[in-house]
Design an enzyme around this catalytic site. Sequence first.
Site, mmCIF file in Angstrom:
data_model
loop_
_atom_site.group_PDB
_atom_site.id
_atom_site.type_symbol
_atom_site.label_atom_id
_atom_site.label_comp_id
_atom_site.label_asym_id
_atom_site.label_seq_id
_atom_site.Cartn_x
_atom_site.Cartn_y
_atom_site.Cartn_z
ATOM 1 N N HIS A 163 -9.517 1.301 4.986
ATOM 2 C CA HIS A 163 -8.239 1.554 5.657
ATOM 3 C C HIS A 163 -8.474 2.552 6.797
ATOM 4 O O HIS A 163 -9.304 3.467 6.667
ATOM 5 C CB HIS A 163 -7.207 2.109 4.674
ATOM 6 C CG HIS A 163 -5.835 2.155 5.273
ATOM 7 N ND1 HIS A 163 -5.452 3.139 6.149
ATOM 8 C CD2 HIS A 163 -4.781 1.304 5.170
ATOM 9 C CE1 HIS A 163 -4.206 2.896 6.552
ATOM 10 N NE2 HIS A 163 -3.784 1.781 5.974
ATOM 11 N N ASN A 217 0.864 -1.191 0.000
ATOM 12 C CA ASN A 217 0.000 0.000 0.000
ATOM 13 C C ASN A 217 0.898 1.238 0.000
ATOM 14 O O ASN A 217 1.511 1.564 1.004
ATOM 15 C CB ASN A 217 -0.888 -0.045 1.255
ATOM 16 C CG ASN A 217 -1.681 1.234 1.452
ATOM 17 O OD1 ASN A 217 -1.829 2.038 0.520
ATOM 18 N ND2 ASN A 217 -2.188 1.435 2.657
ATOM 19 N N GLU A 238 -5.416 -4.810 10.558
ATOM 20 C CA GLU A 238 -4.366 -3.829 10.820
ATOM 21 C C GLU A 238 -4.667 -3.076 12.112
ATOM 22 O O GLU A 238 -5.472 -2.122 12.105
ATOM 23 C CB GLU A 238 -4.298 -2.805 9.685
ATOM 24 C CG GLU A 238 -3.946 -3.387 8.341
ATOM 25 C CD GLU A 238 -3.340 -2.332 7.426
ATOM 26 O OE1 GLU A 238 -2.198 -2.510 7.013
ATOM 27 O OE2 GLU A 238 -4.011 -1.319 7.149
HETATM 28 P P1 PGA Z 1 2.859 0.285 7.620
HETATM 29 O O1 PGA Z 1 1.411 0.563 6.998
HETATM 30 O O2 PGA Z 1 3.352 -1.011 7.058
HETATM 31 O O3 PGA Z 1 3.686 1.453 7.201
HETATM 32 O O4 PGA Z 1 2.682 0.197 9.107
HETATM 33 C C1 PGA Z 1 0.469 -0.438 6.804
HETATM 34 C C2 PGA Z 1 -0.806 0.116 6.223
HETATM 35 O O5 PGA Z 1 -1.222 1.219 6.623
HETATM 36 O O6 PGA Z 1 -1.437 -0.506 5.356
#
Ligand code: PGA
Length: 249
Positions: free
Chosen positions: A96, A7, A165
């Site tokens: 998200h 992402n 997440e």
């Molecule tokens: P990160 O982000 O790997 O930088 O923690 C993950 C995301 O927001 O999808």
Amino acid sequence: MRYFIGNWKMFGVPKAINILNKINSFQSKDKNRNKYRVIITPPYTLIETFAKYFTNKKIIIGSQNCYQKEQFSSNTGAVSPYMIRSVGAKCTLIGHSDNRAEGDTDLMLKDKVKFALKNNLKVIYCIGENKVQKNNNKTFSVLKKQLTKVLEKKFDQKKIIVAYEPIWSIGTGKIPNEKDLLKTTIYIKKTLKNIFKSNSPAVLYGGSVDESNVEIFSKIKEIDGFLIGGASKSSKKFIDIIKNYYSYR
Ligand code: PGA
């Protein structure tokens, strides 16, 4: 099947295609290549060029979000699932935490999922608790609500992936401990089985995944892959995540 999803958030201009080229050449030669899929979600501005370039190649291009209307509307700045699909994206992230924080409600997210699926986009539906909710032992109830208020039995479960997440883990370098993460992943899969009355869709982990901590995650076989933010902007880091994941397994 495992998934490594990058992402990019608000990152990238046309020359950033070099990053994807390197990932693509690695993947084309990797002995494990048939065990996983690589999906990259660049900003809207790059979807068309990248999707055209990577047609018939390994990397799949997706979008980071979509608007909750199907085709065209008078919403300034909005981009619909139909428009995203028409420039070659195959999937989209929905829900998200960045977008939830900007005001995406369950009702809006449900419409996004519905219209994305209707336009033949696979959905990567993101869920996760914040720090206060975690500290108050509310993780499971928060996740259950995020899943049951948005996903429905009538949605095609084969076209949906769920990415867990924890918000406190995104971009912070903090990750859940192995035991908690295993329990949470099993809980998510159980909830999804109840919603769809069939097999659970793939469940990914996201939040500060990098080339060193992927060792910890590789031990949890219930995790079907990763949603990677920061580390997906570097071809080396992204490739090392894949390499290390399989070398530890
Ligand atoms: P990160 O982000 O790997 O930088 O923690 C993950 C995301 O927001 O999808």
